[in-house]
Design a protein around this motif. Structure first.
Motif, mmCIF file in Angstrom:
data_model
loop_
_atom_site.group_PDB
_atom_site.id
_atom_site.type_symbol
_atom_site.label_atom_id
_atom_site.label_comp_id
_atom_site.label_asym_id
_atom_site.label_seq_id
_atom_site.Cartn_x
_atom_site.Cartn_y
_atom_site.Cartn_z
ATOM 1 N N LYS A 191 -5.019 41.403 -12.097
ATOM 2 C CA LYS A 191 -4.989 40.817 -13.437
ATOM 3 C C LYS A 191 -3.875 39.786 -13.569
ATOM 4 C CE LYS A 191 -7.129 44.503 -16.168
ATOM 5 N NZ LYS A 191 -6.927 45.500 -17.239
ATOM 6 N N GLU A 192 -2.785 40.010 -12.866
ATOM 7 C CA GLU A 192 -1.651 39.090 -12.947
ATOM 8 C C GLU A 192 -1.876 37.811 -12.146
ATOM 9 O OE1 GLU A 192 1.691 41.292 -11.604
ATOM 10 O OE2 GLU A 192 1.765 42.620 -13.359
ATOM 11 N N LEU A 193 -2.787 37.855 -11.174
ATOM 12 C CA LEU A 193 -2.934 36.745 -10.241
ATOM 13 C C LEU A 193 -4.105 35.816 -10.533
ATOM 14 C CD1 LEU A 193 -2.223 38.598 -6.850
ATOM 15 C CD2 LEU A 193 -0.741 36.948 -7.993
ATOM 16 N N THR A 194 -4.890 36.085 -11.577
ATOM 17 C CA THR A 194 -6.102 35.293 -11.757
ATOM 18 C C THR A 194 -6.378 34.960 -13.220
ATOM 19 O OG1 THR A 194 -8.460 35.180 -11.197
ATOM 20 C CG2 THR A 194 -7.608 37.319 -11.928
ATOM 21 N N LYS A 195 -7.084 33.845 -13.412
ATOM 22 C CA LYS A 195 -7.608 33.472 -14.727
ATOM 23 C C LYS A 195 -9.053 33.923 -14.884
ATOM 24 C CE LYS A 195 -4.726 29.298 -15.033
ATOM 25 N NZ LYS A 195 -4.749 27.809 -15.138
ATOM 26 N N ILE A 196 -9.655 34.402 -13.788
ATOM 27 C CA ILE A 196 -11.039 34.882 -13.827
ATOM 28 C C ILE A 196 -11.078 36.189 -14.631
ATOM 29 C CG2 ILE A 196 -13.030 35.562 -12.423
ATOM 30 C CD1 ILE A 196 -11.686 34.090 -10.070
ATOM 31 N N PRO A 197 -12.093 36.396 -15.466
ATOM 32 C CA PRO A 197 -12.204 37.679 -16.178
ATOM 33 C C PRO A 197 -12.203 38.851 -15.204
ATOM 34 C CG PRO A 197 -13.758 36.099 -17.065
ATOM 35 C CD PRO A 197 -13.163 35.455 -15.850
ATOM 36 N N VAL A 198 -11.455 39.894 -15.542
ATOM 37 C CA VAL A 198 -11.330 41.077 -14.691
ATOM 38 C C VAL A 198 -11.919 42.267 -15.435
ATOM 39 C CG1 VAL A 198 -9.741 42.638 -13.511
ATOM 40 C CG2 VAL A 198 -9.257 40.175 -13.577
ATOM 41 N N LEU A 199 -12.806 42.981 -14.759
ATOM 42 C CA LEU A 199 -13.440 44.168 -15.336
ATOM 43 C C LEU A 199 -13.010 45.374 -14.514
ATOM 44 C CD1 LEU A 199 -15.562 45.169 -17.440
ATOM 45 C CD2 LEU A 199 -17.245 44.995 -15.632
ATOM 46 N N GLY A 200 -12.280 46.283 -15.133
ATOM 47 C CA GLY A 200 -11.836 47.457 -14.382
ATOM 48 C C GLY A 200 -11.067 48.394 -15.264
ATOM 49 N N HIS A 201 -10.729 49.545 -14.711
ATOM 50 C CA HIS A 201 -9.915 50.493 -15.467
ATOM 51 C C HIS A 201 -8.454 50.248 -15.124
ATOM 52 C CE1 HIS A 201 -8.961 52.969 -11.936
ATOM 53 N NE2 HIS A 201 -10.198 52.784 -11.573
ATOM 54 N N SER A 202 -7.610 50.457 -16.088
ATOM 55 C CA SER A 202 -6.183 50.327 -15.808
ATOM 56 C C SER A 202 -5.626 51.727 -15.573
ATOM 57 C CB SER A 202 -5.466 49.616 -16.966
ATOM 58 O OG SER A 202 -5.800 50.213 -18.203
ATOM 59 N N ASP A 203 -5.064 52.347 -16.613
ATOM 60 C CA ASP A 203 -4.518 53.695 -16.432
ATOM 61 C C ASP A 203 -5.493 54.738 -16.961
ATOM 62 O OD1 ASP A 203 -2.160 52.821 -15.291
ATOM 63 O OD2 ASP A 203 -1.275 52.419 -17.238
ATOM 64 N N PRO B 173 -11.920 44.972 -9.703
ATOM 65 C CA PRO B 173 -11.107 45.767 -8.779
ATOM 66 C C PRO B 173 -11.481 47.236 -8.903
ATOM 67 C CG PRO B 173 -9.802 45.090 -10.671
ATOM 68 C CD PRO B 173 -11.201 44.610 -10.913
ATOM 69 N N ARG B 174 -11.679 47.864 -7.771
ATOM 70 C CA ARG B 174 -12.085 49.275 -7.775
ATOM 71 C C ARG B 174 -11.091 50.037 -6.904
ATOM 72 N NH1 ARG B 174 -18.243 51.540 -6.921
ATOM 73 N NH2 ARG B 174 -17.717 53.673 -6.346
ATOM 74 N N GLY B 175 -10.080 50.597 -7.552
ATOM 75 C CA GLY B 175 -9.044 51.280 -6.798
ATOM 76 C C GLY B 175 -7.931 51.759 -7.695
ATOM 77 N N SER B 176 -6.717 51.700 -7.185
ATOM 78 C CA SER B 176 -5.560 52.245 -7.887
ATOM 79 C C SER B 176 -5.174 51.384 -9.086
ATOM 80 C CB SER B 176 -4.378 52.341 -6.922
ATOM 81 O OG SER B 176 -3.972 51.039 -6.519
ATOM 82 N N ASN B 177 -4.361 51.974 -9.956
ATOM 83 C CA ASN B 177 -3.840 51.225 -11.104
ATOM 84 C C ASN B 177 -3.039 50.016 -10.634
ATOM 85 O OD1 ASN B 177 -4.918 53.215 -12.733
ATOM 86 N ND2 ASN B 177 -3.013 54.395 -12.797
ATOM 87 N N LYS B 178 -2.310 50.184 -9.538
ATOM 88 C CA LYS B 178 -1.494 49.096 -9.003
ATOM 89 C C LYS B 178 -2.366 47.923 -8.589
ATOM 90 C CE LYS B 178 1.915 48.067 -5.395
ATOM 91 N NZ LYS B 178 2.662 48.613 -4.232
ATOM 92 N N LEU B 179 -3.490 48.215 -7.925
ATOM 93 C CA LEU B 179 -4.404 47.159 -7.493
ATOM 94 C C LEU B 179 -4.946 46.394 -8.695
ATOM 95 C CD1 LEU B 179 -6.229 45.781 -5.316
ATOM 96 C CD2 LEU B 179 -7.924 47.554 -5.834
ATOM 97 N N VAL B 180 -5.396 47.122 -9.706
ATOM 98 C CA VAL B 180 -5.965 46.479 -10.894
ATOM 99 C C VAL B 180 -4.928 45.593 -11.575
ATOM 100 C CG1 VAL B 180 -7.043 46.875 -13.142
ATOM 101 C CG2 VAL B 180 -7.591 48.381 -11.213
ATOM 102 N N SER B 181 -3.715 46.096 -11.729
ATOM 103 C CA SER B 181 -2.655 45.335 -12.402
ATOM 104 C C SER B 181 -2.301 44.072 -11.630
ATOM 105 C CB SER B 181 -1.413 46.218 -12.564
ATOM 106 O OG SER B 181 -1.694 47.349 -13.355
ATOM 107 N N GLN B 182 -2.220 44.183 -10.307
ATOM 108 C CA GLN B 182 -1.875 43.022 -9.484
ATOM 109 C C GLN B 182 -2.920 41.924 -9.609
ATOM 110 O OE1 GLN B 182 -1.414 44.765 -5.570
ATOM 111 N NE2 GLN B 182 0.798 45.003 -5.822
#
Length: 622
Positions: free
Chosen positions: A433-445, A422-431
């Motif tokens: 991460k909550e919706l998938t079992k696939i590894p997520v690579l991104g920045h949070s805060d 996910p490349r965008g807001s903290n909200k996008l990244v958090s959402q």
């Protein structure tokens, strides 16, 4: 506005040809209602500043009927002070170019409309000679087909345009009343489109068809030089799209390195060749294309970054380590693609070019979902890029997810998709991460700090602080927090830095001590993960402690945080910046999209409880 019709925003001069069947009834008598509606449209457009030439049928009935038709048109448009010309197709063809061009001043002086009495060939010829912005051919049908062109239709028209000789206008099948017909209209349309003049063939039965064409509505059939780039993307299911991307990626991985390099070079060429088309589509997303970044320098910059990637050392199949396990048993640790990537991005559409190029260079399949604000820009960039991918690989290597509603389904495909970025807001990244079992690579805060030490030079600190914040405040590598040594509050440097920031329009918030000292509002929270942190100091011992003690994705000494960027790091481009501690960290380029594969070569060895194996574990990398 339909993406393929964005060019109409620049139309000022148009030729309108009305067919005999439009202004007559089935019994051959005049269709006075349709004729009146046509004249009303022309009067309205003329009042809006359009320069219009009306080429109307010269084959409506005989004798009194024909005379009545012309009188009706003349009286309906009398207030336009329109000049009229009695020319038929053969006479027009015999008139030299200079003679036709000599009519220009008369046609468009006094904001008037011209009326020619003839057929489709004259309309096409006038469009060419007068360099019209648009040719509209009104017929008794809606066009060759309705709705978005399918792949075969678009390719057929594009091929037809390319194979025709410029300016060739011929007559085809007859219409039920006039001397032309659909074949004649297609011939005229093809020739005009080949010469760079867009053409729309549409029904003249509607009371507002010309106005709808100029509003960019998808009606009739559009003939355009770039028609092959506007083929509609067939909507497919999430799993089908992901599986197709995986299959294409395997073919991509099997290609020779030089062939993958050529794909990237072709993409760079395609971006530059389609610069004007990209700008047109971008203008549909934003009011001012230059403010959005789509000037010539950015297109050139994007093409340059793709070429940098093309010239990088081959990343796939690199032997990272080579070990002799036992006599005749060789183990290699090699680099290989991850598989299929899903990138959800909210940033500007130029990110699409970087991400797609990185996926191709690293041999990965790719699914992209951009923000709705740049829907049409993303669509045309996707078409330009995929058009450069050879058929042996397939353009489904890179899928463009059409709807936001598809994202939840894609996030369930942990058996097909290997990594989500996910490349965008903290909200996008958090959402995500909550919706998938696939590894997520991104920045949070992720947050960027600049710490100004007591030994920092004032000029150096001011340059770095201002650049880190002012250069591009919206970027993730922009400074959010300024930390200063307590001694700087007494020597004036703190006041200098804060005043410079405020002068540039930066709103400041402080911690408990700083807010009181500087008389600024207090910040609600400083609880954030680190992204890029910088120390400004002349004390190298302090700098080393900072560089090795601060647990951030990137740590700098006497350099702006804005340098934390894939292109500036020499990665060619970046798919995003990661603050995670597993796998890639910081700007993610080609290496961040690779994993490892162990390859073991033997000659029939078996373990058998390790009874007959003598392990040597000898390093062969050197």
């Amino acid at each position: 506005m339909d993406p393929s019709r964005c060019f109409v925003t620049n139309v000022k001069r148009l030729i309108v040809k009305v067919g005999t069947a439009v202004v007559t009834r089935a019994d051959g008598r005049l269709a006075v209602g349709r004729l009146g509606a046509l004249c009303e449209q022309l009067k309205e457009l003329n009042s809006q500043g359009y320069e219009i030439v009306l080429v109307t049928s010269g084959a409506v009935g005989l004798g009194r009927q024909r005379l009545r038709y012309r009188k009706l048109v003349n009286s309906s448009l009398a207030d336009l002070q329109n000049p009229q010309y009695e020319l038929d197709g053969k006479a027009c063809a015999a008139v030299g170019q200079s003679s036709l061009m000599a009519l220009y001043d008369t046609l468009f002086s006094q904001d008037s409309s011209g009326i020619f009495w003839d057929n489709d060939s004259l309309a096409g010829l006038l469009a060419l000679e007068l360099q019209a912005d648009l040719l509209v051919l009104l017929s008794d049908v809606e066009g060759l087909y309705s709705g978005p062109p399918s792949d075969p239709d678009s390719k057929l028209i594009h091929t037809y345009i390319k194979e025709k000789h410029q300016g060739e206008i011929t007559f085809g099948d007859k219409s039920r009343l006039g001397r032309g017909g659909m074949t004649a209209k297609v011939n005229a349309a093809v020739c005009a489109a080949y010469a760079g003049i867009p053409v729309v063939i549409t029904s003249g039965y509607a009371t507002d068809s010309i106005i709808k064409v100029l509003q960019g509505k998808r009606i009739g059939t559009l003939f355009h030089q770039d028609a092959h780039l506007w083929t509609s993307v067939k909507e497919v299911g999430a799993r089908e799209m992901a599986v197709a991307a995986r299959e294409c990626s395997r073919r991509l991985q099997a290609m020779h390195s030089d062939d993958r390099r050529k794909i990237l070079l072709d993409i760079a060429d395609a971006l530059e060749a389609n610069e004007s088309l990209i700008k047109v589509e971008n203008e549909a997303d934003v009011a001012d294309a230059q403010d959005a970044g789509y000037d010539k320098s950015l297109i050139a910059s994007l093409a340059k970054s793709v070429r940098v990637l093309a010239e990088m050392e081959e990343p796939i199949g690199q032997v990272l380590k080579r070990t002799e396990l036992a006599d005749g048993l060789i183990l290699e640790k090699t680099s290989c693609p991850l598989g299929v990537l899903l990138i959800v991005f909210e940033s500007r559409p130029d990110a699409l070019v970087q991400i797609a190029s990185l996926a191709i260079r690293s041999g990965n399949g790719l699914l992209l979902k951009g923000g709705k604000e740049a829907k049409q820009s993303n669509a045309i960039l996707h078409k330009v890029i995929t058009s450069a991918i050879p058929k042996s690989i397939g353009n489904k290597l890179i899928g463009l997810v059409a709807s936001r509603e598809d994202i939840p389904d894609l996030l369930k495909l942990d058996d097909v998709i290997d990594l989500v970025i996910p490349r965008g807001s903290n909200k996008l990244v958090s959402q995500i991460k909550e919706l998938t079992k696939i590894p997520v690579l991104g920045h949070s805060d992720g947050i960027c700090h600049v710490y100004v030490d007591k030994s920092a030079k004032g000029d150096t600190a001011k340059r770095i602080v201002l650049d880190a914040k002012i250069d591009y405040p919206a970027a993730c590598n922009a400074m959010e927090t300024l930390l200063v040594h307590k001694d700087l509050s007494s020597n004036g440097l703190l006041n200098t830095l804060t005043k410079e920031l405020q002068h540039e329009g930066v709103t400041l918030y402080g911690g408990p001590r700083a807010s009181s000292l500087l008389n600024i509002p207090e910040a609600h929270s400083f609880h954030h993960d680190s992204h890029t942190d910088c120390i400004v100091t002349e004390n190298h011992e302090v700098a080393e402690i900072f560089l090795h003690g601060v647990d951030s994705a990137a740590v700098f000494h006497n350099a702006s945080t804005r340098f934390c960027d894939g292109a500036r790091f020499g990665l060619g481009a970046e798919v995003g910046i990661s603050t995670s501690r597993i796998h890639a960290r910081g700007p993610v380029g080609v290496e961040g999209l690779l994993t490892t594969r162990w390859i073991l070569r033997g000659s029939g060895q078996v373990v058998d409880g390790d009874k007959g194996v003598i392990y040597t574990h000898r390093d062969l990398t050197q």
